[in-house]
Design a protein around this motif. Structure first.
Motif, PDB file in Angstrom:
ATOM      1  N   UNK B 162      30.565 -39.185 -17.301  1.00 43.89           N
ATOM      2  CA  UNK B 162      30.720 -40.713 -16.652  1.00 43.89           C
ATOM      3  C   UNK B 162      31.538 -40.582 -15.231  1.00 43.89           C
ATOM      4  N   UNK B 163      32.777 -39.673 -15.284  1.00 41.36           N
ATOM      5  CA  UNK B 163      33.304 -39.730 -13.877  1.00 41.36           C
ATOM      6  C   UNK B 163      32.441 -39.389 -12.876  1.00 41.36           C
ATOM      7  N   UNK B 164      31.671 -38.213 -13.256  1.00 40.95           N
ATOM      8  CA  UNK B 164      30.812 -37.552 -12.378  1.00 40.95           C
ATOM      9  C   UNK B 164      29.754 -38.664 -11.758  1.00 40.95           C
ATOM     10  N   UNK B 165      29.494 -39.444 -12.730  1.00 41.69           N
ATOM     11  CA  UNK B 165      28.050 -40.523 -12.423  1.00 41.69           C
ATOM     12  C   UNK B 165      28.931 -41.511 -11.410  1.00 41.69           C
ATOM     13  N   UNK B 166      30.271 -41.795 -11.511  1.00 40.91           N
ATOM     14  CA  UNK B 166      30.861 -42.451 -10.556  1.00 40.91           C
ATOM     15  C   UNK B 166      30.844 -41.912  -9.388  1.00 40.91           C
ATOM     16  N   UNK B 167      31.259 -40.874  -9.288  1.00 37.15           N
ATOM     17  CA  UNK B 167      31.126 -39.776  -7.831  1.00 37.15           C
ATOM     18  C   UNK B 167      29.846 -40.109  -7.135  1.00 37.15           C
ATOM     19  N   UNK B 171      28.831 -41.935  -3.785  1.00 40.83           N
ATOM     20  CA  UNK B 171      28.011 -41.165  -2.726  1.00 40.83           C
ATOM     21  C   UNK B 171      26.713 -41.657  -2.244  1.00 40.83           C
ATOM     22  N   UNK B 172      26.180 -42.810  -3.120  1.00 35.47           N
ATOM     23  CA  UNK B 172      24.941 -43.306  -2.966  1.00 35.47           C
ATOM     24  C   UNK B 172      24.941 -44.787  -2.338  1.00 35.47           C
ATOM     25  N   UNK B 173      26.080 -45.138  -1.956  1.00 38.92           N
ATOM     26  CA  UNK B 173      26.345 -46.579  -1.456  1.00 38.92           C
ATOM     27  C   UNK B 173      25.750 -46.588  -0.055  1.00 38.92           C
ATOM     28  N   UNK B 174      24.568 -47.419   0.013  1.00 38.96           N
ATOM     29  CA  UNK B 174      23.811 -47.449   1.424  1.00 38.96           C
ATOM     30  C   UNK B 174      22.777 -46.383   1.603  1.00 38.96           C
ATOM     31  N   UNK B 175      22.623 -45.730   0.332  1.00 33.84           N
ATOM     32  CA  UNK B 175      21.497 -44.522   0.423  1.00 33.84           C
ATOM     33  C   UNK B 175      20.271 -45.164  -0.196  1.00 33.84           C
ATOM     34  N   UNK B 176      19.079 -44.627   0.392  1.00 32.68           N
ATOM     35  CA  UNK B 176      18.058 -45.270  -0.404  1.00 32.68           C
ATOM     36  C   UNK B 176      17.709 -44.166  -1.367  1.00 32.68           C
ATOM     37  N   UNK B 177      17.846 -44.585  -2.835  1.00 33.61           N
ATOM     38  CA  UNK B 177      17.382 -43.639  -3.726  1.00 33.61           C
ATOM     39  C   UNK B 177      16.223 -43.930  -4.499  1.00 33.61           C
ATOM     40  N   UNK B 178      15.631 -42.855  -5.019  1.00 37.91           N
ATOM     41  CA  UNK B 178      14.274 -42.901  -5.838  1.00 37.91           C
ATOM     42  C   UNK B 178      14.558 -43.296  -7.075  1.00 37.91           C
ATOM     43  N   UNK B 253      27.210 -54.907  -1.933  1.00 42.84           N
ATOM     44  CA  UNK B 253      27.683 -53.636  -1.724  1.00 42.84           C
ATOM     45  C   UNK B 253      26.560 -52.583  -1.226  1.00 42.84           C
ATOM     46  N   UNK B 254      25.544 -53.054  -1.077  1.00 44.48           N
ATOM     47  CA  UNK B 254      24.432 -52.296  -0.694  1.00 44.48           C
ATOM     48  C   UNK B 254      24.199 -51.097  -1.911  1.00 44.48           C
ATOM     49  N   UNK B 255      24.352 -51.604  -2.942  1.00 41.98           N
ATOM     50  CA  UNK B 255      24.116 -50.387  -3.998  1.00 41.98           C
ATOM     51  C   UNK B 255      22.547 -50.396  -4.381  1.00 41.98           C
TER      52      UNK B 255
END
Lengths: 304, 304
Positions: B162-167, B171-178, B253-255
């Protein structure tokens, strides 16, 4: 307790250095590598834990483990777990909403070197990792003892232990405390984890609720308080350079300390009295309490 | 999954309400009373945990426990522990350095109702309490199974859960994810704890590393992802009032979300596909998987 290389023939310093090396290497293996996702978090966790610290709690665990002849892998797990809890508490304690410290062990604190969100997740993850270590398979002890050890760590870390002590600490900024009130705070804030280091190591040998466990707990209680008194003396006296953290910080924050309440000389006398109490508690321990005795002495010597 | 009173004859809703009542009362007993020192901390811990929440993870634990006929006290401990970890993550997540949320379940968040330092200690203490519950004496299961349960909770909560998922989320705010990258994040951030709810309950019956444990884990993985997809759909569609938290927050938040990447209709189709996968996984479970089946259905229905 000195981190300096041991002088020839100084058996205690050799022993302490060997324990520190063993703990450092065990922590290094227990912490996820910095190239494992999420890399930033893992790098920050390693930064927070490795390469520093006096490792007082692991030393206590190994010294207690020696007194009761506990199996090595279990004592190592307990020693690392208690150090991880301690490390997490420092990371959270240093955050702006708590003590707002920029410097720890002479290095930038985690939220300075990374950011606040990462520092919070570092602390959260180190706590989980500590419980992961004491619940790991193949520690060479009875599962029932292992469950008891996990439970001790949970109680020592939580709201009726270390975290509770930090809450009491927050509530007492700018408040005039009596010595019993100050003692109450420290019994929780630092004492609970120091007692857990000893009691978990003792439990590794199956000693739970026995007279030996009770005697070692009395030792740990006295040492825990002595440690705090000495810390207050050091904080009042030492320079920022020597401590590697901002000195006089407690006074500046208007936090009550043993020195601010008692004065420096009575604080020294109290530390000596607590030291004597710790040594007396060891009288009824049948195993070799040599390292526990030496550790208590080294601890007191820090502040004199 | 509705918190509304059960309609007559609606056996699932009755069951879910009964589980929620049982969990509420167990959490009430597990949390220190608000008149125990430190009172502020204990009051804030109770505020963070009691009287709200859908209790999805405890429902999953009880439903899985029923499928493998696990002893009640152990399932209750597991259900409460996983809910405490979830609650702590929300308190820390809401802090200004993370999501900076003022409102949770229609109430001011802990750092608003108290302060940031207290909110941090609340989260820290709830995590310790969770480990205290699963390591408690007299749960009526084998100590070896209990150690395994503690270990599962530690892994699911920490930097590789879980805590890793939050990290990863940070790190993915504003990033385009697949979609696979988004899935990777959620498998950690919400999936790990949902899987732990099921696997710990399964372990209460001694099912560790068995085909039944593997089948229930496949169920939990699918349900965990479906839950997140439905959450994204709700977040995109619902009003602030109905959700009791700030809606459209992730977009603001551009998430990245399943809706922002896939669009609303494909997101719904994905949720339906994950639901089917969860139900199929139950085919090989010999016990009564009725509640697990109903729960998956109720979960999906939230977002349609």
């Amino acid at each position: 307790m000195s981190a300096a290389p041991a002088a020839a023939g100084d058996a205690f310093a050799d022993w302490a250095d060997a324990v520190r090396d063993r703990v450092e290497s065990a922590l290094d293996r227990a912490l996820p590598a910095a190239d494992i996702v999420p890399q930033r978090l893992h790098a920050a966790m390693r930064y927070a834990v490795l390469g520093g610290g006096k490792r007082v709690r692991p030393l206590l665990a190994f010294a207690a483990g020696e007194a009761v002849t506990a199996p090595g892998p279990a004592v190592e797990a307990v020693a690392c777990a208690v150090e991880l809890i301690h490390a997490y508490s420092l990371v959270h304690d240093d955050l702006p909403c708590m003590d707002d410290d920029d410097l720890r062990r002479g290095k930038p604190t985690v939220h300075i070197a990374w950011d606040e969100a990462t520092a919070m997740l570092v602390g959260d993850s180190l706590q989980s990792l500590a419980f992961g270590l004491v619940s790991a398979p193949r520690l060479g002890i009875e599962p029932a003892a292992q469950v008891a050890i996990v439970h001790q760590l949970a109680l020592a870390s939580g709201s009726r232990g270390m975290a509770g002590g930090q809450a009491i600490d927050l509530d007492s900024v700018g408040v005039e405390l009596s010595v019993p009130q100050l003692e109450h705070m420290h019994i929780h804030k630092t004492g609970a984890l120091i007692r857990a280091a000893v009691s978990m190591a003792t439990a590794c040998a199956g000693e739970v609720g026995t007279p030996v466990a009770a005697a070692l707990d009395r030792y740990a209680m006295a040492v825990g308080l002595a440690f705090q008194v000495v810390d207050d003396i050091l904080d009042a006296e030492a320079s920022t350079e020597a401590l590697g953290k901002t000195a006089g910080k407690d006074q500046a924050a208007n936090k009550p300390t043993y020195v601010s309440i008692l004065g420096i000389r009575p604080a020294r006398e109290l530390a000596a009295e607590l030291h004597a109490r710790a040594i007396t508690a060891l009288d009824t321990v049948p195993g070799s309490s040599r390292r526990l005795r030496e550790l208590a002495g080294a601890l007191l010597a820090r502040g004199s």
